[in-house]
Design an enzyme around this catalytic site. Structure first.
Site, PDB file in Angstrom:
ATOM      1  N   HIS A   1      -1.554  11.008  -1.132  1.00 17.44           N
ATOM      2  CA  HIS A   1      -0.826  10.090  -2.571  1.00 17.44           C
ATOM      3  C   HIS A   1      -0.225  10.374  -3.434  1.00 17.44           C
ATOM      4  CE1 HIS A   1      -4.293   7.332  -0.588  1.00 17.44           C
ATOM      5  NE2 HIS A   1      -3.253   7.307   0.516  1.00 17.44           N
TER       6      HIS A   1
ATOM      7  N   SER B   1      -7.480   3.941  -2.016  1.00 12.38           N
ATOM      8  CA  SER B   1      -6.721   1.844  -2.136  1.00 12.38           C
ATOM      9  C   SER B   1      -8.506   2.005  -2.037  1.00 12.38           C
ATOM     10  CB  SER B   1      -6.582   2.147  -0.767  1.00 12.38           C
ATOM     11  OG  SER B   1      -5.137   2.721  -0.438  1.00 12.38           O
TER      12      SER B   1
ATOM     13  N   HIS C   1      -1.099   2.271  -4.756  1.00 13.37           N
ATOM     14  CA  HIS C   1      -0.774   3.588  -5.712  1.00 13.37           C
ATOM     15  C   HIS C   1       0.535   4.878  -4.711  1.00 13.37           C
ATOM     16  CE1 HIS C   1      -1.317   5.378  -1.267  1.00 13.37           C
ATOM     17  NE2 HIS C   1      -2.752   4.201  -1.701  1.00 13.37           N
TER      18      HIS C   1
ATOM     19  N   PHE D   1      -4.820  -9.021  15.613  1.00 10.24           N
ATOM     20  CA  PHE D   1      -3.456  -9.171  16.421  1.00 10.24           C
ATOM     21  C   PHE D   1      -3.400  -7.502  17.072  1.00 10.24           C
ATOM     22  CE2 PHE D   1      -1.990 -12.315  12.764  1.00 10.24           C
ATOM     23  CZ  PHE D   1      -2.003 -12.929  14.395  1.00 10.24           C
TER      24      PHE D   1
ATOM     25  N   GLU E   1      -1.307  -7.801   2.185  1.00  9.52           N
ATOM     26  CA  GLU E   1      -0.995  -6.121   1.678  1.00  9.52           C
ATOM     27  C   GLU E   1       0.129  -5.676   3.198  1.00  9.52           C
ATOM     28  OE1 GLU E   1      -3.400  -1.655   2.718  1.00  9.52           O
ATOM     29  OE2 GLU E   1      -3.481  -3.528   3.292  1.00  9.52           O
TER      30      GLU E   1
ATOM     31  N   THR F   1      -8.113  -1.909   1.092  1.00  5.53           N
ATOM     32  CA  THR F   1      -7.546  -2.603   0.753  1.00  5.53           C
ATOM     33  C   THR F   1      -7.725  -4.322   0.820  1.00  5.53           C
ATOM     34  OG1 THR F   1      -5.742  -1.338   0.674  1.00  5.53           O
ATOM     35  CG2 THR F   1      -5.421  -3.604   0.282  1.00  5.53           C
TER      36      THR F   1
ATOM     37  N   ASP G   1       0.456  -1.263   0.007  1.00  2.83           N
ATOM     38  CA  ASP G   1       0.082  -0.559  -0.056  1.00  2.83           C
ATOM     39  C   ASP G   1       0.914   1.266   0.044  1.00  2.83           C
ATOM     40  OD1 ASP G   1      -1.525   2.304   0.677  1.00  2.83           O
ATOM     41  OD2 ASP G   1      -3.255   0.733   1.318  1.00  2.83           O
TER      42      ASP G   1
ATOM     43  N   HIS H   1       1.592   8.763   5.230  1.00  2.00           N
ATOM     44  CA  HIS H   1       1.331   9.946   5.294  1.00  2.00           C
ATOM     45  C   HIS H   1       1.860  10.016   6.689  1.00  2.00           C
ATOM     46  CE1 HIS H   1      -1.998   9.125   2.720  1.00  2.00           C
ATOM     47  NE2 HIS H   1      -2.286   7.643   3.622  1.00  2.00           N
TER      48      HIS H   1
END
Length: 628
Positions: free
Chosen positions: A581, A206, A486, A395, A439, A269, A156, A448
């Site tokens: 993004h 996403s 992306h 988790f 992913e 995702t 991702d 980010h």
């Protein structure tokens, strides 16, 4: 007049001197004493008739007995041209052929040729220009359904610059200069590019990109598993616009299925593999507007737990057994907002977010008496892959930890490479094969937050997961595709010398000290176009620590700052509350059956069609449905 061009060989057998003496009574011109003349003129390289140099040979009768062949007396012109140089003497190539880059290039070309021959089943075929098209068509057609297993890896936010920087960082962590290093998926046989835009957005999110990859249909920003006719946030527009995913086809076809994410398992995702939602943010019922709940829309967590019954209700005549493996974070979306339901490693006073009082983890266990629900490293390590039929692992309360911060998890959690290996060993117990999506969601989150360190170390661990898949599958029956949804506005800049620390300040070729910008301050190789900007958090390994601080975009004096530290966040130009993004293409890497279909620049939705073709999912699903 006739013009002829001869080779130098002809020159050796041609008489080149003029004929002197009597012609005789039967001479050419019928009288004695008139001479025929031949004149040779050397031609330099570049001549129109002999580009590589040569000789022009003019012949004729010396009609005026002047001893000179005038132009009016020429009745034949021939050219003897030197041949062009078509080979290079080995001594002239020594500088090239003795160079390691040259040798490696030759080897790569030879290997690539062999790979193509093997991939198209043409190693023993005698191919001509006439037969090539039909041979190619038959070879490609024969690849349909050749993949028993399909694994889709999604990094991702893993744009091209992220792959490059991670490759260098991994190499430097191994003691190399770095640039020459290869990540596991760099070594795959085939690669291409994917265009990432959404139907309504130049720079995508996403939800839309993963929906395209999983269903073969591009759609809008922010929606999951539905086409562009949806209106985001409007529950009533979902019905009739649902898309079928590759994972769902695999389920119907009788294959085992699995989902892995280091983000919340309900995040965009992973959700796009199994859910249909008018809004990606509807991860649990508390995230939904009352009108959507009243209208009958179901939150994403609920759709995961009840995937089997919902798929059977939506597609008539199918009988599936549900997702066998689900590993990720996001427990809060499955638990009621009640402290009594907290997990042993909860970090919030009340872990759950659900406002409907339901404990979806308990519902999943009730649905699958043969299933194992786990929440930590200990439970994960205790799984027996030969006897475990299905497993649900959550988790973390929210996203799983960044790879660099994983050792700080309260109860411990597995890495993405560990989860990948475990999942494959469980899924491959099915003789019909499996479909697995993996992913690495926190690459995106590191960017980010403006932390190249976290984004890149998660990318390196993601590459280890790909290697784990390669090591635990058969390349003859398993298609592996690695890509990104992306990119990010993440740059590699300046003119740093070879081997300069990728996380460091720019040091130019031939220099030992950092280069100075026009403002007389040093600058780093890596940076962001926008975001929160500079942070100097020392040995902090959780990039999200930045969100508790004010925006600090713009230039900073980095003279005394260790930019290679785990807590350093790169400078950003445009101040924003979070880095964004980017809209450029992303890489696609593939190996295994039908991997040769990955080439060129593609719409992102093409990935679904490659997976469908390789495993013949639609045909197998239709066949299974007709038998019910």
């Amino acid at each position: 007049m006739k013009n002829l061009k001869l080779s130098l060989i002809a020159l050796a057998v041609m008489g080149l001197s003029a004929c002197d003496g009597d012609d005789g009574t039967n001479g050419t011109d019928g009288s004695n004493g008139v001479n025929s003349l031949i004149v040779q003129t050397a031609l330099a390289a570049g001549d129109a008739n002999c580009p590589n140099s040569g000789v022009q040979i003019d012949s004729g009768i010396d009609a005026d007995s002047s001893g000179t062949l005038e132009s009016s007396e020429i009745d034949s012109t021939e050219y003897v041209c030197s041949p062009g140089v078509t080979t290079v003497d080995s001594s002239e190539l020594l500088t090239n052929v003795n160079n390691e880059w040259f040798v490696e290039g030759q080897e790569e070309v030879a290997a690539a040729r062999q790979t193509w021959l093997e991939a198209t089943n043409t190693t023993s075929a005698k191919i001509t220009a006439d037969t090539a098209p039909s041979v190619a068509e038959k070879s490609i057609t024969s690849l349909r359904g050749s993949a028993k297993n399909v694994i889709l890896f999604v990094g991702d936010g893993m744009g091209i610059s992220t792959v490059t920087a991670a490759r260098i960082l991994e190499g430097q962590m191994k003691g190399e200069l770095g640039e020459e290093n290869q990540l596991s998926f760099d070594k795959m046989d085939f690669s291409g590019l994917a265009k990432t835009y959404n139907v309504d957005a130049q720079t995508p999110d996403s939800a839309g990109t993963m929906t395209a990859m999983m269903s073969g249909v591009k759609t809008d920003v922010g929606v999951i598993g539905v086409d562009e006719d949806i209106e985001r946030g409007d529950c009533s527009t979902v019905a009739g616009n649902e898309l079928v995913t590759a994972l769902e086809l695999a389920e119907i076809a009788g294959k085992s299925t699995g989902i892995i994410s280091t983000a919340r398992i309900t995040h965009a995702t992973p959700a796009a593999t199994y859910a249909k939602s008018a809004d990606r943010n509807w991860e649990d019922v508390s995230d939904m507007p009352e009108a959507a709940v009243t209208a009958g829309c179901v939150d994403i967590a609920d759709q995961l737990v009840n995937f089997e019954s919902m798929l059977e209700a939506r597609i008539s005549g199918v009988d599936v057994d549900g997702i066998e493996v689900a590993f990720g974070g996001g427990r809060r979306h499955f638990l009621p907002k009640d402290a009594s339901f907290n997990s042993t490693d909860a970090v919030s006073a009340v872990e759950g977010d659900r406002t409907d009082g339901r404990d979806l983890t308990a519902e999943w266990q009730a649905n699958y008496s043969n299933g194992v629900y786990i929440t930590d490293q200990s439970g994960f390590d205790g799984l027996n892959t030969e006897t475990t039929e299905r497993v649900f692992g959550l988790f973390n309360e929210s996203h799983m930890q960044y790879e660099a911060d994983r050792e700080n998890d309260v109860a411990g959690e597995p890495s993405v490479s560990e989860m990948t290996e475990k999942a494959i060993k469980i899924l491959d117990n099915n003789d019909e094969g499996f479909f697995l999506m993996v992913e690495s969601g926190r690459i995106d989150h590191g960017h980010h937050a403006g932390s190249a360190y976290n984004a890149l170390t998660d990318t390196i661990e993601f590459a280890q997961a790909v290697q784990s898949a390669i090591d635990n599958t058969d390349p003859e029956d398993t298609l592996i595709i690695v890509t990104a949804d992306h990119g990010h506005v993440f740059t590699i800049a300046g003119y740093p010398k070879r081997g300069n620390p990728i996380l460091g300040k720019v040091v130019n070729v031939g220099a030992d000290e950092p280069a100075m910008a026009a403002d007389d301050m040093p600058y780093t190789t890596l940076g962001y176009t926008n975001g929160l900007g500079f942070r100097n958090l020392g040995d902090e390994t959780d990039a999200d620590a930045t969100y508790s601080l004010e925006v600090a975009a713009g230039r900073q004096d980095l003279t005394d700052v260790d930019t290679t530290s785990t807590g350093y966040h790169q400078e950003a130009l445009v101040p924003l509350s979070s880095e964004t993004h980017s809209g450029e293409d992303v890489g696609i890497y593939a190996s295994g059956p039908a991997a040769l279909l990955v080439n060129g620049t593609n719409e992102q939705s093409v990935l679904y069609h490659i997976m469908d073709f390789a495993a013949d999912l639609t045909t197998q699903a239709n066949a299974a449905q007709s038998q019910e």
